[in-house]
Design an enzyme around this catalytic site. Sequence first.
Site, PDB file in Angstrom:
ATOM      1  CD  GLU A 227      85.013  41.409  33.976  1.00  0.00           C
ATOM      2  OE1 GLU A 227      85.528  41.132  35.074  1.00  0.00           O
ATOM      3  OE2 GLU A 227      85.185  42.507  33.402  1.00  0.00           O
ATOM      4  CD  GLU A 228      85.572  45.743  32.416  1.00  0.00           C
ATOM      5  OE1 GLU A 228      85.326  46.068  33.589  1.00  0.00           O
ATOM      6  OE2 GLU A 228      86.722  45.492  32.018  1.00  0.00           O
TER       7      GLU A 228
ATOM      8  CG  ASP B 133      90.116  44.702  31.655  1.00  0.00           C
ATOM      9  OD1 ASP B 133      89.840  43.507  31.485  1.00  0.00           O
ATOM     10  OD2 ASP B 133      89.596  45.398  32.551  1.00  0.00           O
TER      11      ASP B 133
ATOM     12  CD  GLU C 177      89.421  40.041  33.538  1.00  0.00           C
ATOM     13  OE1 GLU C 177      90.152  41.022  33.272  1.00  0.00           O
ATOM     14  OE2 GLU C 177      88.182  40.074  33.442  1.00  0.00           O
TER      15      GLU C 177
ATOM     16  CG  ASP D 226      81.953  43.669  28.828  1.00  0.00           C
ATOM     17  OD1 ASP D 226      82.725  42.687  28.861  1.00  0.00           O
ATOM     18  OD2 ASP D 226      81.368  44.111  29.837  1.00  0.00           O
TER      19      ASP D 226
ATOM     20  CG  HIS E  11      89.191  49.825  33.853  1.00  0.00           C
ATOM     21  ND1 HIS E  11      88.258  49.562  34.834  1.00  0.00           N
ATOM     22  CD2 HIS E  11      89.226  48.706  33.082  1.00  0.00           C
ATOM     23  CE1 HIS E  11      87.764  48.342  34.665  1.00  0.00           C
ATOM     24  NE2 HIS E  11      88.344  47.809  33.604  1.00  0.00           N
TER      25      HIS E  11
ATOM     26  CG  HIS F 160      85.593  40.909  29.670  1.00  0.00           C
ATOM     27  ND1 HIS F 160      85.743  42.240  29.331  1.00  0.00           N
ATOM     28  CD2 HIS F 160      86.516  40.682  30.636  1.00  0.00           C
ATOM     29  CE1 HIS F 160      86.705  42.781  30.059  1.00  0.00           C
ATOM     30  NE2 HIS F 160      87.197  41.855  30.860  1.00  0.00           N
TER      31      HIS F 160
END
EC number: 3.5.1.18
Length: 381
Positions: free
Chosen positions: A136-137, A103, A165, A72, A354, A70
Site C-alpha cells: 500500500e505504501e 499507519d 486506515e 507494509d 510517517h 496493509h
Amino acid sequence: MTTTDPVQLTADLVRCPSVTPTEGGALVLLERLLTDAGFSCTRVDRGEVCNLFARWGDKAHARTFGFNGHTDVVPIGDEAAWTHDPFGAEIVEGVMYGRGTTDMKSGVAAFAAAAIDFVQDTPPDGAVVLTITGDEEGDAVDGTTALLDYMDAAGEKMSVCLVGEPTCPNHMGEMIKIGRRGSMTAWFTVTGVQGHSAYPHRANNPMNGLARLMDRLGSHQLDEGSEHFDASTLAIVTIDTGNPATNVIPAQGRAAVNIRFNDLHSGASLTDWLQGEADKVAKEFGLEVDMKVQISGESFITPPGDLSDLVSRAVQTETNQAPELSTTGGTSDARFVKSHCPVVEFGLVGKTMHQVDENVDVAHIHQLKSIYSRILKDYFS
C-alpha cells in the site's frame, strides 16, 4: 469468552520490519494467527509483493463483511532521529512507539482481534474476509489489486468492505471516509533552442513557454467543489532546467503538477485539458511540449446510507462522538475496493503517521477493537 489482545498483536506486528515491499514476517504472523482461529488463509503473492486473503465462513456468502488493510510501512528515515526503536514497539506512559503503530498495523491488529473473538464466541450466519496487502505504501500495483484479481478468479466476494486506515485528524471517532479524491501527476518537457543569454534572438528559450504553461495551469480554478467534495486542487511540484550556467539559455525545461480532483472530473478529462493547455503554449512560443501522465486513482464516493450508518452508530456508541462523513485527504486502497463493493474507511488518529517517533495511544487500540467488534455484531444481527 475469547479475548484476543489487539495491543500485543500490534506490538508483534510493529516488531516485524516490513518496510515496503518487504514482508518482514508480518503476514506470516497474521496467517498463523488467523489459521489457528479457523480462518481459511491463502497467500496471494504477485511480483515482489506478499499479500494475504483470509476467510471465515462460506465462500461468496450473501452476507460477507470484508476488511482491507496493509502491513507494509514507509521507511524510518534517519534512525538516529528516533527517540525510540522504530521496530521496538516500546510502550511509555500508555503510548506505543514504532513505525506502523498508527499507519496501520494497529488497525489490522484491532480488526483481526475483533474478528477472531467475534466468530469464535458468536459464529455469524455469514462470512468475514480480511484482505491484507504488503504494497500500500509502495507502487500499489501488486497489492490490493492482486487480492481483488484473485477474488474475482476464485469466486470470492465481499458484500461490503471497511478499510482500516487512520481517518481521524485529531480525536478518536471524529471522522469516517466515505470517498476519496482522485490523484494524478503530469510531467512536462519543453524543448527549445539553446543559446547565449546575451543573444536571446538566436535561441528559443523553453523557460518562457514553461513559465507561461505553469501560470496558466496554476491560476486556473478547476471547480468550486461538489456535494461531497471540496474544490479540486492543482499544485506545481517541480520546475527544473538542470542548467547551472547563468550565461546559457537552456535547451530544455521540465516541470510537474499534481492534481487532486473530485467527482466533477476524471483522469481522462483532466488529461485532455492539460494537453490542450500544453498545445496552446507550444503554438504560442514555437516550442515542443511533451507530456506524460500518471493517474494514481479516480475519485469515488460511497453515498451516505446503510454502510456509513452502520459504522457511524458503532463509532458514536463507543466514543460518544458523532463522526463526520468526509472525502478529504490523500488516496488509499479504497480506490481499488470501490469497484468490488461498497466501501468506507475508519481507523485511528493519524497525526503521527510517517513521522519520526510515530506512535499510538494504546487505549485507542482497545477502543478501535471495540468499535470493530460492534460493527461486526450489528452487521450480522
